[in-house]
Scaffold this motif. Structure first.
Motif, mmCIF file in Angstrom:
data_model
loop_
_atom_site.group_PDB
_atom_site.id
_atom_site.type_symbol
_atom_site.label_atom_id
_atom_site.label_comp_id
_atom_site.label_asym_id
_atom_site.label_seq_id
_atom_site.Cartn_x
_atom_site.Cartn_y
_atom_site.Cartn_z
ATOM 1 N N PRO A 29 -20.821 -11.479 24.112
ATOM 2 C CA PRO A 29 -20.789 -11.027 25.508
ATOM 3 C C PRO A 29 -21.636 -9.773 25.691
ATOM 4 O O PRO A 29 -21.795 -8.983 24.769
ATOM 5 C CB PRO A 29 -19.306 -10.706 25.733
ATOM 6 C CG PRO A 29 -18.742 -10.428 24.394
ATOM 7 C CD PRO A 29 -19.547 -11.235 23.416
ATOM 8 N N ASP A 30 -22.173 -9.615 26.890
ATOM 9 C CA ASP A 30 -22.906 -8.388 27.225
ATOM 10 C C ASP A 30 -21.905 -7.247 27.357
ATOM 11 O O ASP A 30 -20.832 -7.435 27.918
ATOM 12 C CB ASP A 30 -23.631 -8.542 28.569
ATOM 13 C CG ASP A 30 -24.886 -9.395 28.427
ATOM 14 O OD1 ASP A 30 -25.348 -9.571 27.284
ATOM 15 O OD2 ASP A 30 -25.393 -9.882 29.447
ATOM 16 N N VAL A 31 -22.271 -6.096 26.847
ATOM 17 C CA VAL A 31 -21.355 -4.954 26.937
ATOM 18 C C VAL A 31 -22.045 -3.703 27.465
ATOM 19 O O VAL A 31 -23.255 -3.544 27.341
ATOM 20 C CB VAL A 31 -20.712 -4.595 25.568
ATOM 21 C CG1 VAL A 31 -19.914 -5.750 25.002
ATOM 22 C CG2 VAL A 31 -21.750 -4.133 24.555
ATOM 23 N N ASN A 32 -21.221 -2.852 28.041
ATOM 24 C CA ASN A 32 -21.626 -1.486 28.355
ATOM 25 C C ASN A 32 -20.708 -0.591 27.538
ATOM 26 O O ASN A 32 -19.515 -0.872 27.424
ATOM 27 C CB ASN A 32 -21.410 -1.160 29.833
ATOM 28 C CG ASN A 32 -22.515 -1.705 30.722
ATOM 29 O OD1 ASN A 32 -23.433 -2.384 30.234
ATOM 30 N ND2 ASN A 32 -22.424 -1.434 31.998
ATOM 31 N N ILE A 33 -21.268 0.479 26.976
ATOM 32 C CA ILE A 33 -20.433 1.418 26.232
ATOM 33 C C ILE A 33 -20.719 2.822 26.743
ATOM 34 O O ILE A 33 -21.878 3.217 26.882
ATOM 35 C CB ILE A 33 -20.714 1.335 24.719
ATOM 36 C CG1 ILE A 33 -20.370 -0.057 24.195
ATOM 37 C CG2 ILE A 33 -19.908 2.401 23.961
ATOM 38 C CD1 ILE A 33 -20.827 -0.331 22.784
ATOM 39 N N GLU A 43 -16.997 -2.041 27.991
ATOM 40 C CA GLU A 43 -16.773 -3.120 28.958
ATOM 41 C C GLU A 43 -17.529 -4.356 28.494
ATOM 42 O O GLU A 43 -18.715 -4.260 28.204
ATOM 43 C CB GLU A 43 -17.316 -2.741 30.339
ATOM 44 C CG GLU A 43 -16.674 -1.536 30.983
ATOM 45 C CD GLU A 43 -17.379 -1.167 32.288
ATOM 46 O OE1 GLU A 43 -16.696 -0.794 33.227
ATOM 47 O OE2 GLU A 43 -18.619 -1.269 32.347
ATOM 48 N N ARG B 103 -24.740 2.167 25.729
ATOM 49 C CA ARG B 103 -25.257 0.812 25.742
ATOM 50 C C ARG B 103 -25.090 0.264 27.149
ATOM 51 O O ARG B 103 -24.038 0.475 27.764
ATOM 52 C CB ARG B 103 -24.408 -0.017 24.778
ATOM 53 C CG ARG B 103 -25.043 -1.269 24.282
ATOM 54 C CD ARG B 103 -24.403 -1.658 22.964
ATOM 55 N NE ARG B 103 -25.315 -1.352 21.885
ATOM 56 C CZ ARG B 103 -26.293 -2.164 21.506
ATOM 57 N NH1 ARG B 103 -26.469 -3.321 22.092
ATOM 58 N NH2 ARG B 103 -27.080 -1.829 20.522
ATOM 59 N N GLU B 105 -25.864 -3.258 28.907
ATOM 60 C CA GLU B 105 -26.380 -4.631 28.882
ATOM 61 C C GLU B 105 -25.998 -5.403 30.138
ATOM 62 O O GLU B 105 -26.616 -6.410 30.469
ATOM 63 C CB GLU B 105 -25.806 -5.378 27.666
ATOM 64 C CG GLU B 105 -26.208 -4.780 26.350
ATOM 65 C CD GLU B 105 -25.459 -5.379 25.180
ATOM 66 O OE1 GLU B 105 -25.825 -5.074 24.040
ATOM 67 O OE2 GLU B 105 -24.494 -6.136 25.387
#
Lengths: 131, 155
Positions: A29-33, A43, B103, B105
Motif C-alpha cells: 500500500p502507498d503510505v505517508n509517514i 498512513e 514519506r 506516496e
C-alpha cells in the motif's frame, strides 16, 4: 536521527504460501509517514479492508501490516476490472526509539493510521539549571 | 463496447516484472529527487486514477471505485449521455503541521473518471454507498433494458 522505517525490504512484495501450495501475491500500500517530536504517524491506503481484515504485527524491530480485502463481490457478472485482487502487505523497519508496546492503530474509510510513539527516554527533555 | 482504460494493473503472473517496475519507480524517484518539492506542490507528474470496476446483473449495473480516505461531500457522481462520471478532490491537509514528512506516496489533488454504461439506466433511482474507502454505485436499468422472458408456445 534514525528514520522511522526502512521500507521496501525484499519481503514486501513476496507472496504468501497458501496451504494448497499456491502463492498469493500482495501489493504494497502507498503510505505517508510523518515524524513529530513525540513519535511517528503512518498512513496507509488500504481500500476494501475493514478492521477485521487487518493484521499488524511487531517482531523485533520489524512492523508488518497485512490487510485482507473483504471479499465483497456483487452477485453480478464482472464486465471490467481495474482494482487489484491482491491483499496488502508491507514491512517496515522501526526506529529503535519507538515504544513498540504503545503503538495504536485505527482504520477509517480505507486509510489505516498508526501512531508510533517514541519512548520517554528519547524525547527531548529540558534540563533546568539550578542556582 | 469500449471503456476508458487506465494504466495496466499488475496481474499475479506478471509479479516479477511488477517488482522490477517498483525498482524502476524508485530509480525515477531518485532521479526526480531535486524536483520532488516542485512536483509535490504542482502535481505535474502525479495523476490520481482511482481503480473502477463494473458489474452487471439482470436488474442493474454496479460500479465500484476505490477512493480511500475521502470525505463523502468531496465525491461527485454524475450521469450524462449514458456515461457515469466520478470526480472529486483530496485536499492536501497538513495533519501534523509540527511534524516532518518522511514519506509521501499518497496522492492528493483532483481525479476524474468516467465509464460508458453498456445499457440505459434510470437516473432517478441511482444509489451510492461509501464504505471502507470504496464507493459502490448501483444503477437500476430502465425497464426497456432489462432482459425479458418471452413465452413462445410451440404448437
Amino acid at each position: 536521527m534514525n528514520t522511522v522505517t526502512q521500507p521496501e525490504t525484499a519481503k514486501d512484495l513476496r507472496g504468501e504460501q497458501l496451504p494448497n501450495g499456491s502463492e498469493r501475491p500482495f501489493v504494497a500500500p502507498d503510505v505517508n509517514i510523518f515524524e513529530t517530536k513525540d513519535g511517528y504517524f503512518l498512513e496507509a491506503e488500504i481500500p476494501g479492508v475493514n478492521k477485521a481484515g487487518l493484521e499488524i504485527t511487531v517482531e523485533g524491530n520489524e512492523l508488518t501490516i497485512v490487510g485482507r480485502r473483504e471479499s465483497f463481490e456483487p452477485k453480478a457478472e464482472l464486465l471490467y476490472r481495474e482494482s487489484s485482487v491482491s491483499d496488502y502487505r508491507r514491512v517496515f523497519e522501526l526506529d529503535p526509539a519507538i515504544d513498540t508496546g504503545k503503538i495504536d492503530a485505527k482504520v477509517d474509510q480505507g486509510i489505516l493510521t498508526l501512531h508510533l510513539p517514541k519512548t520517554e527516554r528519547v524525547k527531548p527533555r529540558k534540563v533546568t539549571v539550578s542556582d | 463496447m469500449s471503456y476508458q482504460t487506465r494504466s495496466q494493473q499488475p496481474v499475479p503472473s506478471a509479479w516479477p516484472a511488477f517488482e522490477r517496475l517498483f525498482g524502476f519507480r524508485n530509480e525515477l524517484d531518485r532521479l526526480f529527487e531535486p524536483f520532488a518539492e516542485l512536483t509535490r506542490s504542482s502535481q505535474l507528474l502525479r495523476v490520481w486514477n482511482p481503480a473502477i470496476d463494473l458489474y452487471e446483473d439482470k436488474e442493474s449495473l454496479i460500479v465500484k471505485a476505490e477512493l480511500p480516505g475521502m470525505k463523502k461531500e468531496d465525491i461527485d457522481v454524475s450521469l450524462h449521455d449514458g456515461a457515469l462520471s466520478i470526480s472529486g478532490e483530496r485536499k492536501n491537509e497538513r495533519k501534523f503541521p509540527e511534524g516532518e514528512t518522511q514519506r509521501s506516496e499518497r496522492f492528493v489533488g483532483r481525479f476524474q473518471r468516467s465509464v460508458t454504461l453498456p445499457s440505459p439506466v434510470s437516473a432517478d433511482q441511482v444509489t451510492a454507498q461509501y464504505k471502507d474507502g470504496v464507493l459502490t454505485i448501483t444503477l437500476p436499468k430502465t425497464e426497456e433494458a432489462k432482459p425479458k422472458q418471452i413465452e413462445v408456445n410451440i404448437g
